[in-house]
Design a protein around this motif. Sequence first.
Motif, PDB file in Angstrom:
ATOM      1  N   ASP A   6     -18.351  -5.146  65.418  1.00 54.31           N
ATOM      2  CA  ASP A   6     -18.499  -5.580  64.030  1.00 54.31           C
ATOM      3  C   ASP A   6     -19.828  -6.282  63.757  1.00 54.31           C
ATOM      4  O   ASP A   6     -20.084  -6.710  62.631  1.00 54.31           O
ATOM      5  CB  ASP A   6     -17.320  -6.471  63.634  1.00 54.31           C
ATOM      6  CG  ASP A   6     -16.014  -5.686  63.623  1.00 54.31           C
ATOM      7  OD1 ASP A   6     -16.032  -4.515  63.185  1.00 54.31           O
ATOM      8  OD2 ASP A   6     -14.992  -6.224  64.076  1.00 54.31           O
ATOM      9  N   ILE A   8     -23.793  -6.465  63.027  1.00 53.85           N
ATOM     10  CA  ILE A   8     -24.697  -5.624  62.245  1.00 53.85           C
ATOM     11  C   ILE A   8     -26.104  -5.739  62.835  1.00 53.85           C
ATOM     12  O   ILE A   8     -26.746  -6.788  62.730  1.00 53.85           O
ATOM     13  CB  ILE A   8     -24.712  -6.061  60.769  1.00 53.85           C
ATOM     14  CG1 ILE A   8     -23.307  -5.947  60.181  1.00 53.85           C
ATOM     15  CG2 ILE A   8     -25.721  -5.246  59.963  1.00 53.85           C
ATOM     16  CD1 ILE A   8     -23.150  -6.568  58.820  1.00 53.85           C
ATOM     17  N   THR A  52     -22.453  -1.647  60.615  1.00 50.55           N
ATOM     18  CA  THR A  52     -22.021  -2.273  61.861  1.00 50.55           C
ATOM     19  C   THR A  52     -22.192  -1.294  63.016  1.00 50.55           C
ATOM     20  O   THR A  52     -22.357  -0.088  62.809  1.00 50.55           O
ATOM     21  CB  THR A  52     -20.542  -2.689  61.782  1.00 50.55           C
ATOM     22  OG1 THR A  52     -19.744  -1.508  61.644  1.00 50.55           O
ATOM     23  CG2 THR A  52     -20.283  -3.658  60.641  1.00 50.55           C
TER      24      THR A  52
END
Length: 93
Positions: A6, A8, A52
């Motif tokens: 998750d 980025i 992500t």
Amino acid sequence: MEEKLDLIPEKSNIRIKKKDEDYVIFNLETSGFHKITADVNEILEEVNGEKTIRELSEYFSKKRNLNLKEFQEQLVSFFNELELRKIIKFNNK
């Protein structure tokens, strides 16, 4: 590894130039050069500070017909290496 999916990734201050069949990254922050393949360049082209690692892995695993779980593990490791070299940083919006 699940929590890393998750994150980025965001490109650091880099420039990428095509050199023969490969590419060269010049990192303006570290003055370092890194040779990369066309496949790696394709992944970096998709890094925009919005997607992500999970989204990138799903996109490329479908595009290249790869096993998602295996590719996710490889991509997390790949981005960890890029972070160590200060080619990307993680943006946790």
